[in-house]
Design a protein around this motif. Structure first.
Motif, mmCIF file in Angstrom:
data_model
loop_
_atom_site.group_PDB
_atom_site.id
_atom_site.type_symbol
_atom_site.label_atom_id
_atom_site.label_comp_id
_atom_site.label_asym_id
_atom_site.label_seq_id
_atom_site.Cartn_x
_atom_site.Cartn_y
_atom_site.Cartn_z
ATOM 1 N N THR A 1 32.379 32.128 60.919
ATOM 2 C CA THR A 1 32.569 31.387 59.665
ATOM 3 C C THR A 1 33.357 32.210 58.663
ATOM 4 N N GLY A 2 32.988 33.499 58.543
ATOM 5 C CA GLY A 2 33.666 34.406 57.624
ATOM 6 C C GLY A 2 32.859 34.646 56.354
ATOM 7 N N ILE A 3 33.000 35.849 55.819
ATOM 8 C CA ILE A 3 32.291 36.262 54.611
ATOM 9 C C ILE A 3 33.303 36.482 53.489
ATOM 10 N N VAL A 4 32.918 36.102 52.284
ATOM 11 C CA VAL A 4 33.759 36.364 51.118
ATOM 12 C C VAL A 4 32.961 37.121 50.060
ATOM 13 N N LYS A 5 33.690 37.906 49.284
ATOM 14 C CA LYS A 5 33.113 38.533 48.090
ATOM 15 C C LYS A 5 33.532 37.690 46.897
ATOM 16 N N ARG A 6 32.559 37.201 46.152
ATOM 17 C CA ARG A 6 32.857 36.422 44.945
ATOM 18 C C ARG A 6 32.797 37.379 43.753
ATOM 19 N N GLN A 7 33.935 37.614 43.150
ATOM 20 C CA GLN A 7 34.075 38.577 42.062
ATOM 21 C C GLN A 7 34.222 37.824 40.736
ATOM 22 N N LEU A 8 33.382 38.175 39.772
ATOM 23 C CA LEU A 8 33.480 37.553 38.453
ATOM 24 C C LEU A 8 34.710 38.094 37.741
ATOM 25 N N MET A 9 35.590 37.188 37.352
ATOM 26 C CA MET A 9 36.849 37.569 36.711
ATOM 27 C C MET A 9 36.932 36.972 35.309
ATOM 28 N N GLN A 10 37.606 37.694 34.453
ATOM 29 C CA GLN A 10 37.874 37.234 33.089
ATOM 30 C C GLN A 10 39.349 36.885 32.991
ATOM 31 N N GLU A 11 39.641 35.661 32.592
ATOM 32 C CA GLU A 11 41.037 35.294 32.383
ATOM 33 C C GLU A 11 41.512 35.838 31.036
ATOM 34 N N MET A 12 42.707 36.437 31.040
ATOM 35 C CA MET A 12 43.327 36.961 29.824
ATOM 36 C C MET A 12 44.695 36.294 29.687
ATOM 37 N N THR A 13 45.004 35.811 28.498
ATOM 38 C CA THR A 13 46.328 35.233 28.270
ATOM 39 C C THR A 13 47.165 36.213 27.445
ATOM 40 N N THR B 1 48.985 34.111 32.330
ATOM 41 C CA THR B 1 47.532 34.085 32.534
ATOM 42 C C THR B 1 47.190 35.061 33.653
ATOM 43 N N VAL B 2 46.326 36.012 33.320
ATOM 44 C CA VAL B 2 46.010 37.093 34.252
ATOM 45 C C VAL B 2 44.492 37.148 34.467
ATOM 46 N N ALA B 3 44.077 37.274 35.725
ATOM 47 C CA ALA B 3 42.657 37.435 36.038
ATOM 48 C C ALA B 3 42.338 38.926 36.138
ATOM 49 N N VAL B 4 41.323 39.329 35.368
ATOM 50 C CA VAL B 4 40.922 40.733 35.278
ATOM 51 C C VAL B 4 39.450 40.830 35.661
ATOM 52 N N GLU B 5 39.078 41.839 36.438
ATOM 53 C CA GLU B 5 37.666 42.001 36.791
ATOM 54 C C GLU B 5 36.812 42.083 35.540
ATOM 55 N N ASN B 6 35.680 41.385 35.568
ATOM 56 C CA ASN B 6 34.758 41.411 34.438
ATOM 57 C C ASN B 6 34.382 42.857 34.099
ATOM 58 N N GLY B 7 34.525 43.218 32.824
ATOM 59 C CA GLY B 7 34.224 44.585 32.395
ATOM 60 C C GLY B 7 35.465 45.459 32.255
ATOM 61 N N TYR C 1 44.980 43.604 39.019
ATOM 62 C CA TYR C 1 45.029 42.354 38.258
ATOM 63 C C TYR C 1 45.732 41.264 39.061
ATOM 64 N N ILE C 2 45.387 40.011 38.765
ATOM 65 C CA ILE C 2 45.988 38.878 39.481
ATOM 66 C C ILE C 2 46.745 37.997 38.483
ATOM 67 N N LEU C 3 48.049 37.919 38.660
ATOM 68 C CA LEU C 3 48.870 37.050 37.816
ATOM 69 C C LEU C 3 48.712 35.620 38.331
#
Length: 214
Positions: free
Chosen positions: A127-139, A174-180, A160-162
């Motif tokens: 099935t596969g395993i995923v890591k769910r990471q809490l991200m903060q969107e920054m504009t 809009t950029v996704a940044v790891e929470n913290g 960071y994820i653009l």
């Protein structure tokens, strides 16, 4: 909301033959006990002619809901081994059903425990395993003269994820940044552009990253 956790991809299955018995493992991500029970019910309906449909699930941010069912197998030889695999892999919001068609050879308690555990592991791996990471969107809003530099730096930075670029009067990224990590990101942007951007926080959300099992 916890910072990150592991769970399975949405749904999957796998099977194996052990001493002529057919073991089919079904795995599904569930977020409520009702979802887990509905999943188990559907598998039981699909395999109404099976000898057993054993199951286990673990749900909740702090694993508050944990259930195991042997469905007629000797006590502790099916549901608990399934649940123990889920626990060992540190998976949240995960339900597993193992369907068994008896092949005529008794496996004994130890054999049953190994069979249900190994089928669970195999089905989860398939099935596969995923890591769910809490991200903060920054504009990040900037003049167009900075777009090339910002886009290039963001695409080359693994931290960071653009996610999106809006071409308005000014350009907004809009950029996704790891929470913290918001302050670290803000400082990096300020240094990169000599403080020529405006930065605002957006929404928080989980993003999924594939996990490769050893």
């Amino acid at each position: 909301m916890i910072n990150n956790y592991y769970t399975v991809k949405l749904e999957g299955s796998d099977e194996q033959i052990i001493q002529k018995s057919r073991f089919i493992g079904y795995v599904k991500r569930v977020e409520t006990e009702d979802e887990a029970q509905a999943f188990i019910h559907n598998i039981k309906k699909k395999h109404h002619d099976a000898t057993h449909n054993c199951s286990a699930y673990m749900i909740g941010e702090h694993d508050q809901i944990q259930k195991a069912n042997d469905d007629g197998e000797p006590s502790g030889t099916a549901g608990v081994p399934i649940l123990e695999v889920v626990k060992k892999k540190e998976l949240k919001d995960t339900a597993v059903v193992i369907t068994r068609y008896f092949g005529g050879i008794k496996l004994g308690a130890g054999g049953l425990i190994r069979a249900y555990a190994s089928t669970t592991s195999q089905a989860i791996q398939t099935t596969g395993i995923v890591k769910r990471q809490l991200m903060q969107e920054m504009t990040v809003t900037a003049d167009y003269s900075l777009l090339g530099k910002l886009e290039n730096e963001l695409r080359n930075n693994k931290d960071y994820i653009l996610e999106n670029i809006d071409y308005l009067e000014q350009v907004t990224l809009t950029v996704a940044v790891e929470n913290g990590q918001e302050e670290r990101f803000t400082n990096w942007m300020v240094d990169l552009t000599s403080d020529q951007v405006s930065i605002e926080k957006g929404e928080q959300k989980y993003m999924e990253l594939d996990v490769t099992e050893e």
